[in-house]
Design a protein around this motif. Sequence first.
Motif, PDB file in Angstrom:
ATOM      1  N   ILE A   1      40.506  -5.070  40.776  1.00  0.00           N
ATOM      2  CA  ILE A   1      41.164  -5.456  39.521  1.00  0.00           C
ATOM      3  C   ILE A   1      40.975  -4.381  38.462  1.00  0.00           C
ATOM      4  CG2 ILE A   1      41.126  -7.103  37.594  1.00  0.00           C
ATOM      5  CD1 ILE A   1      40.404  -9.264  39.745  1.00  0.00           C
ATOM      6  N   TYR A   2      39.785  -3.827  38.379  1.00  0.00           N
ATOM      7  CA  TYR A   2      39.504  -2.767  37.404  1.00  0.00           C
ATOM      8  C   TYR A   2      40.429  -1.566  37.639  1.00  0.00           C
ATOM      9  CZ  TYR A   2      37.066   0.797  34.751  1.00  0.00           C
ATOM     10  OH  TYR A   2      36.758   1.812  33.874  1.00  0.00           O
ATOM     11  N   ILE A   3      40.543  -1.144  38.879  1.00  0.00           N
ATOM     12  CA  ILE A   3      41.396  -0.005  39.213  1.00  0.00           C
ATOM     13  C   ILE A   3      42.862  -0.314  38.915  1.00  0.00           C
ATOM     14  CG2 ILE A   3      42.291   1.380  41.145  1.00  0.00           C
ATOM     15  CD1 ILE A   3      39.397   1.216  42.317  1.00  0.00           C
ATOM     16  N   LYS A   4      43.324  -1.503  39.326  1.00  0.00           N
ATOM     17  CA  LYS A   4      44.724  -1.892  39.095  1.00  0.00           C
ATOM     18  C   LYS A   4      45.025  -2.012  37.599  1.00  0.00           C
ATOM     19  CE  LYS A   4      47.444  -2.998  41.830  1.00  0.00           C
ATOM     20  NZ  LYS A   4      48.541  -2.248  42.419  1.00  0.00           N
ATOM     21  N   SER A   5      44.051  -2.404  36.807  1.00  0.00           N
ATOM     22  CA  SER A   5      44.280  -2.561  35.361  1.00  0.00           C
ATOM     23  C   SER A   5      44.436  -1.224  34.667  1.00  0.00           C
ATOM     24  CB  SER A   5      43.138  -3.351  34.721  1.00  0.00           C
ATOM     25  OG  SER A   5      41.953  -2.586  34.652  1.00  0.00           O
ATOM     26  N   LYS A   6      43.984  -0.147  35.296  1.00  0.00           N
ATOM     27  CA  LYS A   6      44.078   1.197  34.723  1.00  0.00           C
ATOM     28  C   LYS A   6      45.392   1.881  35.101  1.00  0.00           C
ATOM     29  CE  LYS A   6      40.124   1.004  32.791  1.00  0.00           C
ATOM     30  NZ  LYS A   6      40.085   0.771  31.364  1.00  0.00           N
ATOM     31  N   GLU A   7      46.110   1.324  36.057  1.00  0.00           N
ATOM     32  CA  GLU A   7      47.366   1.943  36.517  1.00  0.00           C
ATOM     33  C   GLU A   7      48.479   1.734  35.520  1.00  0.00           C
ATOM     34  OE1 GLU A   7      48.175   0.376  40.420  1.00  0.00           O
ATOM     35  OE2 GLU A   7      46.640   1.598  41.321  1.00  0.00           O
TER      36      GLU A   7
END
Length: 96
Positions: free
Chosen positions: A90-96
């Motif tokens: 989720i953290y990675i996807k939220s930065k995209e």
Amino acid sequence: MKNKIQDLICEALKNINDELDNENLKNPHANTHIYGIEGNLDSLSLVSFIADLESSLSEHLGIDIVLADEKTMSARNSPFKDVSSLSEYIYIKSKE
């Protein structure tokens, strides 16, 4: 941010556990298994958990993310393995 995401995941697991009464979900932590081998949720419970979590992420952190898309659900290394892997995803996807 990762800690807040992890807290929301744990809260969503506690909420779904109100229906399941699964001892492993009473006090979830980073290593708590969610789905798959050794998982604590079946497919129906996973759907409810995802809906609750998506809503919570949007409401509390302003993260609008779809967790149940085809790519995520068919990934070789599922982000739903445990709390830690899901919070990282989720953290990675939220930065995209």
